[in-house]
Scaffold this motif. Structure first.
Motif, PDB file in Angstrom:
ATOM      1  N   THR A  59      41.607  95.947  70.227  1.00 52.42           N
ATOM      2  CA  THR A  59      42.856  95.794  69.489  1.00 52.42           C
ATOM      3  C   THR A  59      42.757  94.566  68.579  1.00 52.42           C
ATOM      4  O   THR A  59      41.910  93.684  68.796  1.00 52.42           O
ATOM      5  N   ALA A  60      43.632  94.515  67.583  1.00 55.97           N
ATOM      6  CA  ALA A  60      43.620  93.375  66.666  1.00 55.97           C
ATOM      7  C   ALA A  60      43.897  92.075  67.417  1.00 55.97           C
ATOM      8  O   ALA A  60      43.303  91.029  67.125  1.00 55.97           O
ATOM      9  N   VAL A  61      44.781  92.141  68.410  1.00 52.22           N
ATOM     10  CA  VAL A  61      45.108  90.939  69.192  1.00 52.22           C
ATOM     11  C   VAL A  61      43.890  90.443  69.958  1.00 52.22           C
ATOM     12  O   VAL A  61      43.551  89.253  69.936  1.00 52.22           O
ATOM     13  N   ASN A  62      43.203  91.362  70.646  1.00 48.56           N
ATOM     14  CA  ASN A  62      42.040  90.954  71.436  1.00 48.56           C
ATOM     15  C   ASN A  62      40.868  90.541  70.550  1.00 48.56           C
ATOM     16  O   ASN A  62      40.138  89.600  70.873  1.00 48.56           O
ATOM     17  N   ALA A  63      40.684  91.234  69.436  1.00 51.45           N
ATOM     18  CA  ALA A  63      39.621  90.835  68.508  1.00 51.45           C
ATOM     19  C   ALA A  63      39.884  89.431  67.975  1.00 51.45           C
ATOM     20  O   ALA A  63      38.959  88.625  67.826  1.00 51.45           O
ATOM     21  N   ALA A  64      41.156  89.134  67.700  1.00 51.60           N
ATOM     22  CA  ALA A  64      41.509  87.802  67.208  1.00 51.60           C
ATOM     23  C   ALA A  64      41.198  86.737  68.244  1.00 51.60           C
ATOM     24  O   ALA A  64      40.695  85.658  67.917  1.00 51.60           O
ATOM     25  N   VAL A 104      42.798  89.046  61.348  1.00 51.65           N
ATOM     26  CA  VAL A 104      42.003  90.236  61.649  1.00 51.65           C
ATOM     27  C   VAL A 104      42.540  91.437  60.874  1.00 51.65           C
ATOM     28  O   VAL A 104      41.780  92.180  60.239  1.00 51.65           O
ATOM     29  N   ARG A 105      43.840  91.621  60.908  1.00 54.65           N
ATOM     30  CA  ARG A 105      44.430  92.775  60.216  1.00 54.65           C
ATOM     31  C   ARG A 105      44.233  92.685  58.706  1.00 54.65           C
ATOM     32  O   ARG A 105      43.958  93.692  58.046  1.00 54.65           O
ATOM     33  N   ALA A 106      44.369  91.467  58.163  1.00 54.09           N
ATOM     34  CA  ALA A 106      44.195  91.302  56.718  1.00 54.09           C
ATOM     35  C   ALA A 106      42.758  91.626  56.300  1.00 54.09           C
ATOM     36  O   ALA A 106      42.531  92.285  55.271  1.00 54.09           O
ATOM     37  N   VAL A 146      38.941  86.896  70.614  1.00 56.74           N
ATOM     38  CA  VAL A 146      37.486  86.762  70.734  1.00 56.74           C
ATOM     39  C   VAL A 146      36.918  85.955  69.573  1.00 56.74           C
ATOM     40  O   VAL A 146      36.014  85.126  69.754  1.00 56.74           O
ATOM     41  N   LEU A 147      37.450  86.181  68.380  1.00 52.78           N
ATOM     42  CA  LEU A 147      36.935  85.502  67.184  1.00 52.78           C
ATOM     43  C   LEU A 147      37.516  84.106  67.004  1.00 52.78           C
ATOM     44  O   LEU A 147      36.992  83.310  66.233  1.00 52.78           O
ATOM     45  N   GLY A 148      38.639  83.819  67.678  1.00 55.36           N
ATOM     46  CA  GLY A 148      39.261  82.515  67.517  1.00 55.36           C
ATOM     47  C   GLY A 148      40.069  82.392  66.240  1.00 55.36           C
ATOM     48  O   GLY A 148      40.197  81.300  65.686  1.00 55.36           O
ATOM     49  N   VAL A 149      40.617  83.521  65.766  1.00 52.00           N
ATOM     50  CA  VAL A 149      41.472  83.517  64.573  1.00 52.00           C
ATOM     51  C   VAL A 149      42.789  84.195  64.940  1.00 52.00           C
ATOM     52  O   VAL A 149      42.971  84.675  66.054  1.00 52.00           O
ATOM     53  N   SER A 150      43.720  84.255  64.003  1.00 51.09           N
ATOM     54  CA  SER A 150      44.987  84.914  64.276  1.00 51.09           C
ATOM     55  C   SER A 150      44.837  86.421  64.119  1.00 51.09           C
ATOM     56  O   SER A 150      43.958  86.913  63.395  1.00 51.09           O
ATOM     57  N   ARG A 174      35.389  82.330  80.117  1.00 58.45           N
ATOM     58  CA  ARG A 174      36.636  83.000  80.497  1.00 58.45           C
ATOM     59  C   ARG A 174      37.109  83.803  79.298  1.00 58.45           C
ATOM     60  O   ARG A 174      37.373  83.230  78.236  1.00 58.45           O
ATOM     61  N   CYS A 175      37.206  85.113  79.464  1.00 52.32           N
ATOM     62  CA  CYS A 175      37.535  85.981  78.335  1.00 52.32           C
ATOM     63  C   CYS A 175      38.870  85.571  77.721  1.00 52.32           C
ATOM     64  O   CYS A 175      39.879  85.485  78.435  1.00 52.32           O
ATOM     65  N   PRO A 176      38.913  85.312  76.419  1.00 56.99           N
ATOM     66  CA  PRO A 176      40.170  84.903  75.796  1.00 56.99           C
ATOM     67  C   PRO A 176      41.142  86.067  75.609  1.00 56.99           C
ATOM     68  O   PRO A 176      42.318  85.850  75.322  1.00 56.99           O
ATOM     69  N   ALA A 177      40.659  87.306  75.774  1.00 56.99           N
ATOM     70  CA  ALA A 177      41.512  88.469  75.545  1.00 56.99           C
ATOM     71  C   ALA A 177      42.054  89.082  76.826  1.00 56.99           C
ATOM     72  O   ALA A 177      43.187  89.555  76.859  1.00 56.99           O
TER      73      ALA A 177
END
Length: 497
Positions: free
Chosen positions: A333-338, A348-350, A340-344, A217-220
């Protein structure tokens, strides 16, 4: 006699006091009535009693609290005795053990009237029904926990694949799904549904693929189910699934190595956008000509090596983490990438800001994003057997890569598709890219409404066969096309580029 008969008839119609009490009790075992609290409330009304269901620690599970002897409760929950009954002159109390998968409970019934045979039978049978309901609830809860843990494990495997850690992904998958990721290549599919039915569709994907695929199930995106499968039969199975449900759409990638799962996912999302315009609601990413394939591979790898050289001084794991995060951050987006990666998203932005600093770039510029995206994809997209970087001209620049006749022809042909539109969406698209994809700023530069800009960009998507309003490979290829024909200025990058 007549009066007594009328009185008996009246009493038999009251809840639980006549021969129908067993039927009423069994009704609580129906799927729509399985609630321990309702059963306890029914028992209270049936016997005109105060009823409490509590565990060994004295916690009230259902009903109303009743003062009980702790030692007696301990004897019952420990199994030393099965039941107990006593009276104190005004109240009659009955306690019955109720078995539970993890711990025993006590059903306590207190009332003014003595417990005759019928009342005792009602209590005993009610305890049995409660026991069944508690067991069923525990089994259901355990099933939910197992499904949740399995879903989390599938997501963890996908996240490992997204950052190119195929060894760890295979190791995790081997325990539950032996052989699932043994193949070197796989296709990625995205099934889109309404968010409300996504869980059911995910289960159908598992059934349809016979668990020979990684279903996540896509987390984003709430309505997306991601399927990673090395099996050739998965495509046909998922197409059949979409055909059975009118509200589904399917996008699929071309076959990629497991290390390029993130690239394949981007392809599947791009194909999904095309599927919305297809009669069968499915689309597979077109193996179209990509600009990097029209460039000299040796020169492209040498240029890529120089662009990414500032990261070479970092420890290997840090460098890999930054590169993988930046690739996904440029695709989504940073939110969706986060997600997918399981991080905040701040992580991702940092990481991306650190890459910006090291490369001396600004990711707010779409041309910069497109060029760095080209370098990151080149790093994993070209075979390692190519000659070493130092065989290429050390003075080669981005302008040289984009000025080759093949890539320039590709850029002219791609953007030329827009020339037939009298609204001049090509000018709108060029201006929109130049201001970082901001419709309001593009509208100010063009002297039109922002909605007009959005409509022009949106109308260009089916013509170019690329998704533009969402960041990703499709948009960056269009940006590169503008750079090859000179419609946009080359980005300012450090001297090696």
């Amino acid at each position: 006699m007549a009066g007594r008969e009328d009185g008996n008839r009246l009493r038999e119609t009251q809840t639980g006091t006549g021969p129908e009490w067993a039927e009423e009790l069994l009704e609580h075992l129906r799927p729509t009535g399985r609630d321990v609290r309702r059963v306890v409330a029914w028992l209270s009304g049936a016997l005109g009693a105060t009823v409490a269901l509590q565990d060994a620690a004295g916690n009230l599970v259902a009903g109303n609290p009743i003062p009980l002897d702790e030692d007696l409760v301990a004897d019952i929950t420990a199994g030393r005795i099965a039941s107990a009954a006593w009276e104190n002159g005004e109240r009659h109390l009955r306690l019955v053990r109720v078995d539970h998968p993890s711990h025993a409970c006590v059903l306590a019934v207190s009332r003014q009237a003595p417990f005759d045979r019928r009342a005792s039978g009602v209590v005993t049978h009610t305890a049995q029904v409660i026991e069944l309901l508690l067991t069923a609830r525990e089994s259901t809860a355990a099933g939910h926990r197992l499904r949740r843990a399995t879903a989390d494990l599938r997501l963890a495997i996908l996240q490992l694949l997204m950052v190119e850690d195929t060894i760890a992904a295979r190791r995790v998958a081997a325990g539950l799904w032996p052989g699932l990721l043994d193949a070197d290549t796989a296709c990625v599919y995205v099934v889109e549904s309404a968010p409300a039915v996504r869980d059911r569709i995910a289960e159908e994907c598992l059934d349809t693929t016979r668990e020979d695929a990684l279903v996540v199930r896509c987390p984003a995106m709430d309505g997306h189910v991601i399927v990673v499968s090395p099996r050739e039969t998965t495509d046909e199975a998922l197409r059949s699934l979409v055909g059975r449900h009118p509200g589904l759409f399917l996008g699929g990638s071309v076959r990629q190595s497991l290390a390029q799962t993130a690239t394949a996912y981007g392809q599947a999302v791009s194909a999904l956008a095309v599927a919305h315009f297809r009669a069968d609601k499915t689309a597979v990413y077109a193996e179209r000509t990509h600009p990097e394939r029209l460039m000299d591979p040796v020169a492209l790898r040498a240029w890529t090596s120089r662009v990414l050289r500032p990261l070479d001084a970092l420890p290997h794991h840090t460098r890999a983490e930054l590169l993988a995060t930046t690739r996904l951050g440029l695709e989504f987006t940073a939110v969706n990438a986060a997600k997918v990666l399981g991080v905040s998203r701040n992580t991702v932005r940092a990481r991306m800001e650190r890459v910006e600093t090291l490369l001396g770039t600004d990711f707010a510029d779409l041309t910069v994003r497109a060029v760095v995206h080209l370098a990151l994809n080149t790093r994993i997209g070209l075979p390692d057997t190519l000659p070493a970087d130092d065989t290429a001209d050390p003075g080669l620049r981005l302008a040289d890569l984009l000025s080759g006749p093949a890539v320039r022809t590709w850029g002219r042909d791609l953007l030329g598709r827009l020339d037939a539109d009298a609204r001049n969406p090509r000018r709108t698209l060029r201006t929109w890219i130049a201001v970082g994809g901001n419709a309001e700023r593009a509208a100010q530069a063009l002297g039109v409404h922002a909605q007009t800009v959005r409509e022009h960009v949106r109308s260009a998507e089916p013509v170019l066969e690329r998704q533009l309003l969402a960041a990703g490979t499709d948009l960056y290829e269009v940006v590169l096309a503008h750079l090859t024909v000179g419609d946009l200025d080359l980005p300012v990058l450090p001297s090696p580029a």
